[in-house]
Design an enzyme around this catalytic site. Structure first.
Site, PDB file in Angstrom:
ATOM      1  CG  HIS A  85      -1.998  -1.019   1.179  1.00 36.93           C
ATOM      2  ND1 HIS A  85      -3.061  -1.036   2.058  1.00 36.93           N
ATOM      3  CD2 HIS A  85      -2.198  -2.079   0.343  1.00 36.93           C
ATOM      4  CE1 HIS A  85      -3.862  -2.044   1.771  1.00 36.93           C
ATOM      5  NE2 HIS A  85      -3.354  -2.697   0.737  1.00 36.93           N
ATOM      6  CD  GLU A  87      -1.779   4.070   3.493  1.00 37.48           C
ATOM      7  OE1 GLU A  87      -2.913   4.169   3.999  1.00 37.48           O
ATOM      8  OE2 GLU A  87      -1.526   3.358   2.491  1.00 37.48           O
TER       9      GLU A  87
END
Length: 229
Positions: A85, A87
């Protein structure tokens, strides 16, 4: 920087960050600052890299003060990695950059509300503040589905500000999924058309084969028939 496992040191460092400089745009509990829009725009640019790669357009930027120390974009499909992801990618890059798995005093800007996996990594990294754009009603861990950062039993507390450029971030996601649905419909329509064309060709060939002179009934012994005539 040398890694440290001291929770006391981490909490002290995180608490010393204080509020971002400048006047808040909003007077809500989690105020939005002018710099939040600026860094969220950087995260949006990272999200466009994900779109260009055919991935869900989510981008992240990790900031320390006014310095961008890492960016990341969503690419679990291309990386064959369920943890890729935006992040997580930004956290990994930042940790490599500062040579420390702890990132106290840093802020993470991401175009979509973090999920539980990312929320856990954010807390382990000791991120001081998370700023997100669009809310995620299916997997959001900042209040939409669960609120991972609101648990008082956790030994690290990250402040959260949501809804920064929410309309723009949400529109990017909606347009991506709309385009993907359109492409899927077109692919199914093309597949049906191909199947129908193939079936039509098969019918024509069968009809042609049935009408062929080679398949016309003939006397068992043409010579005898000719003599009888």
């Amino acid at each position: 920087m040398n890694p440290t496992d001291s929770d006391e040191t981490d909490e002290t460092t995180a608490a010393s960050v204080g509020e971002p400089e400048g006047e808040p745009i909003s007077s809500s509990v989690a105020p939005i600052y002018e710099r939040d829009y600026r860094f969220m725009a950087r995260a949006q640019a990272a999200a466009e890299e994900a779109r260009a790669a055919g991935e869900v357009p989510v981008g992240a930027v990790l900031v320390r003060g006014d310095e961008v120390i890492a960016t990341g974009f969503n690419h679990p499909i291309g990386a064959h990695d369920p943890s890729a992801h935006a992040e997580m990618v930004a956290l990994r890059a930042a940790a490599q950059h500062v040579e420390n798995y702890r990132l106290p005093g840093c802020e993470l800007y991401v175009t979509l509300e973090p999920c539980l996996m990312c929320a856990g990594a954010i807390m382990h990294a000791r991120i001081a503040r998370v700023v997100f754009g669009a809310r995620d009603p299916k997997t959001g861990a900042c209040g939409s589905v669960v609120d991972a950062f609101a648990n008082p039993q956790l030994n690290h507390h990250t402040s959260v500000t949501g809804g920064v450029l929410e309309g723009e971030c949400g529109a990017a996601l909606k347009s991506f999924f709309a385009e993907r649905r359109r492409a899927s419909r077109e692919a199914r329509a093309a597949a049906r058309a191909d199947a129908e064309a193939a079936a039509s060709d098969a019918d024509v060939k069968d009809a042609s084969h049935s009408a062929s002179p080679a398949n016309t009934a003939t006397p068992a012994n043409p010579g005898i028939a000719a003599a009888d005539e």
